[in-house]
Design a protein around this motif. Structure first.
Motif, PDB file in Angstrom:
ATOM      1  N   LYS A  75       0.719  -1.222  -0.051  1.00 29.53           N
ATOM      2  CA  LYS A  75      -0.093  -0.020  -0.076  1.00 29.53           C
ATOM      3  C   LYS A  75       0.891   1.260  -0.073  1.00 29.53           C
ATOM      4  O   LYS A  75       0.531   2.257  -0.728  1.00 29.53           O
ATOM      5  N   VAL A  76       1.959   1.271   0.754  1.00 31.85           N
ATOM      6  CA  VAL A  76       2.912   2.436   0.772  1.00 31.85           C
ATOM      7  C   VAL A  76       3.522   2.539  -0.607  1.00 31.85           C
ATOM      8  O   VAL A  76       3.850   3.608  -1.073  1.00 31.85           O
ATOM      9  N   LYS A  78       2.460   2.283  -3.280  1.00 32.50           N
ATOM     10  CA  LYS A  78       1.588   2.996  -4.467  1.00 32.50           C
ATOM     11  C   LYS A  78       1.638   4.741  -4.039  1.00 32.50           C
ATOM     12  O   LYS A  78       0.963   5.258  -4.761  1.00 32.50           O
ATOM     13  N   CYS A  79       2.164   5.051  -3.037  1.00 32.02           N
ATOM     14  CA  CYS A  79       1.798   6.442  -2.641  1.00 32.02           C
ATOM     15  C   CYS A  79       2.666   7.295  -3.629  1.00 32.02           C
ATOM     16  O   CYS A  79       2.261   8.762  -3.617  1.00 32.02           O
ATOM     17  N   ARG A  95       6.012   3.110   5.938  1.00 27.73           N
ATOM     18  CA  ARG A  95       6.109   4.407   6.708  1.00 27.73           C
ATOM     19  C   ARG A  95       5.805   4.129   8.221  1.00 27.73           C
ATOM     20  O   ARG A  95       5.017   3.138   8.411  1.00 27.73           O
ATOM     21  N   LEU A 100       8.552   8.227   5.887  1.00 26.06           N
ATOM     22  CA  LEU A 100       8.398   7.487   4.893  1.00 26.06           C
ATOM     23  C   LEU A 100      10.094   6.995   4.311  1.00 26.06           C
ATOM     24  O   LEU A 100      10.723   7.633   4.078  1.00 26.06           O
ATOM     25  N   THR A 120       3.993  13.310  -1.116  1.00 28.55           N
ATOM     26  CA  THR A 120       3.660  12.248  -0.159  1.00 28.55           C
ATOM     27  C   THR A 120       3.257  13.100   1.122  1.00 28.55           C
ATOM     28  O   THR A 120       2.529  12.597   1.928  1.00 28.55           O
ATOM     29  N   CYS A 122       5.215  13.421   3.660  1.00 28.39           N
ATOM     30  CA  CYS A 122       5.967  12.950   4.705  1.00 28.39           C
ATOM     31  C   CYS A 122       7.383  13.272   4.735  1.00 28.39           C
ATOM     32  O   CYS A 122       8.154  13.703   3.578  1.00 28.39           O
TER      33      CYS A 122
END
Length: 585
Positions: A75-76, A78-79, A95, A100, A120, A122
């Protein structure tokens, strides 16, 4: 240590990671290909990916990493959009709070760091990864509409086919993905199994946790986390596996067992499935039985020289009991199967009693114990003796009744092969005595004991030289070898960063001779048996294990790990293994 002003090749030579000849070869290839020096060194096999990325990371003062499954949160990942990640040569890994962690080909590029932060929101922690490694995992994690399960379906799951063992002749073999086409759970289960097969796993553990499901593989005897699907998928995964194994999907309160036959990558595979209710949900363990990976040659298992000749001599005996001892997972059943294959021909009637039958062998009658209907080891064995057998294999002597029938069969003209759960050969004698078997029966019926272990073999792709700690050498009586180099595995992508690939057998052989039989009949203590054996030149499991280290096939820490339970051997419980070692390469 990084020496300022040195080029990469000079630095690697200074750190003794490559030789001058390897550098010259890589530079010559670099002129032809135009690759970077690091890629050229990899192509000529001068250095491993792990060593290269660590060396580059030290030069840049950042962490170096070799990407692999389990380090990346899908999931991360694809950020950052796929086209942007490919342009920047980056891959988000995971993350923590607002930080990140991103794998980057150029972790010191300020424009790239700023762009990631703007995309992001982040704070960015950059780590170094090789560009080729990043590109490989971008294709796996950043494909269109990627989810945890559909990512794993990127492997060729269409190669997996499954059938029901009980109705195989009627139904034939079915394409697994045609049974429920397009289901992400089916893709996930197919790929978990197929990936485990390709990684050489012996077991798959599917375990519920509070926030996610842990899917672990047992490879070379060690469990490793490979996938972490979302918690919400756990019930569906369990139900799918139960359907495959012909188990009751509605029953969640009691343990269940199932079995399925499948074809994967052109290989015939059996899966034994076990479910167990836990407070967080059902846990599934799948045992993989891949006959193509099973070697029935005693030499291939690790029996060499005099040991091989002694075992072959015992197997040529027309009658008697041969006991194979060792803890669970030490390869006892494989050794017995190898012995049966050596003995199997059209002139012999061979019958086995097992719980369960792990591999089906041609020309051999195999019986599976079923306690629910009263088909126990001892009852099966009594019936077998009325079937005119020449050779009998008993999966395990668990109690006095089974051991007594096995002893009687050995005394009445049958060759009997079986296993005992003891640490070593003298412990096998003590175990039979504890079961209530009279000493004169043991000395008369038993032709020998074998104890075995399975240490992991060093990965040839990342094998390196190092100096073990002086304390470790002292613990095995090798204090005089403190200045010698030994072998270990550094860890690379091919061995999942463990430093080991495959396993090798080590064996302790104790044939029954007259002096040993006399001691057993006198109920001599186990210590007296050991003293007698050592006087006659007998070599223990620890001695055989150290031979493996001398041959450079495994590390000192590894062989001590698998033999530390040997009675009378040096203990490592109070010593951190390899705490003071120095890698030299």
């Amino acid at each position: 240590m990084i020496k300022r002003g040195l080029k990469l090749g000079e630095q690697l030579m200074a750190d003794q990671l490559i030789t001058s000849d390897q550098l010259e070869e890589a530079l010559a290839n670099q002129k032809k290909s135009g690759d970077r020096l690091g890629e050229a060194l990899l192509n000529v096999g001068a250095i491993t990916s792990a060593s290269l990325v660590n060396a580059l990371g030290k030069r840049l003062n950042v962490k170096g990493v070799v990407l692999r499954h389990g380090l990346i949160d899908p999931k991360v990942a694809k950020c950052i959009p796929k086209d942007e990640a490919e342009r920047l040569k980056v891959l988000p890994m995971f993350r923590v709070n607002n930080e990140l962690t991103v794998a980057m080909a150029d972790p010191q590029s300020l424009p790239t760091l700023d762009r990631i932060q703007s995309l992001t929101g982040c704070r960015v922690r950059s780590v170094l990864a090789l560009e080729q490694n990043i590109d490989e995992f971008q294709q796996k994690y950043l494909a269109k509409e990627v989810t945890v399960d559909s990512f794993m379906a990127s492997i060729e799951e269409s190669d997996v086919r499954i059938d029901d063992l009980e109705v195989e002749e009627e139904s034939g073999i079915t394409d697994l993905d045609q049974m429920v086409d397009g289901s992400p759970v089916i893709n996930l289960v197919n790929l978990v199994v197929l990936s485990a097969l390709r990684d050489g796993a012996s077991d798959i553990h599917i375990e519920p946790d509070r926030k996610e499901t842990h899917i672990r593989y047992r490879i070379d005897g060690q469990l490793r986390v490979f996938f972490k699907p979302p918690k919400g998928m756990h019930a569906s995964i369990v139900s799918r596996i139960k359907v495959i194994g012909k188990m009751d999907i509605a029953e969640k309160r009691l343990p269940q067992e199932g079995r399925v036959h499948l074809i994967a990558d052109g290989r015939d595979i059996d899966l034994r499935i076990s479910s167990m209710p836990t407070v967080l949900g059902e846990k599934i363990v799948i045992r993989i039985l891949d006959k193509s990976n099973l070697s029935f040659e005693l030499e291939d298992l690790g029996l060499l020289g005099d040991d091989l000749q002694i075992v072959q001599g015992m197997l040529k005996s027309p009658y008697g009991l041969l006991c194979v001892t060792g803890p669970t997972g030490s390869g006892k059943t494989t050794t017995l199967y190898s012995a049966l294959e050596l003995l199997n021909d059209s002139t012999k009637n061979i019958v086995t009693v097992e719980d369960p039958v792990e591999y089906q062998l041609s020309m051999i009658s195999q019986i599976q114990v079923n306690d629910a209907v009263g088909l126990t080891f001892s009852r099966s064995l009594r019936s077998i003796l009325r079937q005119d057998p020449d050779i009998v294999m008993i999966g395990e002597m668990r109690d006095e009744d089974t051991a007594r029938v096995a002893i009687q069969a050995a005394l009445t003209g049958h060759l009997v092969l079986s296993t005992l759960h003891t640490n070593d050969c003298p412990g096998g004698v003590a175990r039979l005595l504890d079961m209530g078997i009279e000493p004169y029966l043991i000395s008369s019926a038993v032709i020998g004991f074998m104890a075995q272990r399975l240490p992991r073999k060093l990965c040839p792709a990342c094998q390196a030289s190092y100096y073990p700690s002086p304390e470790l050498l002292e613990s095995v009586g090798w204090g005089h070898r403190k200045n010698e180099l030994f072998q270990k595995g550094e860890g690379c992508s091919k061995c999942h960063m463990t430093g080991f690939r495959g396993r090798i057998g080590i064996y302790e052989i104790m044939p029954m001779d007259q002096p040993l039989a006399d001691l057993i009949q006198k109920r001599a203590p186990e210590g007296d048996l050991r003293q007698h054996l050592k006087k006659s030149g007998w070599r223990t499991l620890r001695d055989k294990a150290l031979d493996v280290v001398d041959r450079g096939e495994s590390s000192l820490e590894e062989v001590l790990r698998v033999t530390r339970s040997e009675r009378g051997g040096p203990s490592l419980e109070d010593q951190p293994v390899g705490a003071d070692e120095e890698v030299v390469v």
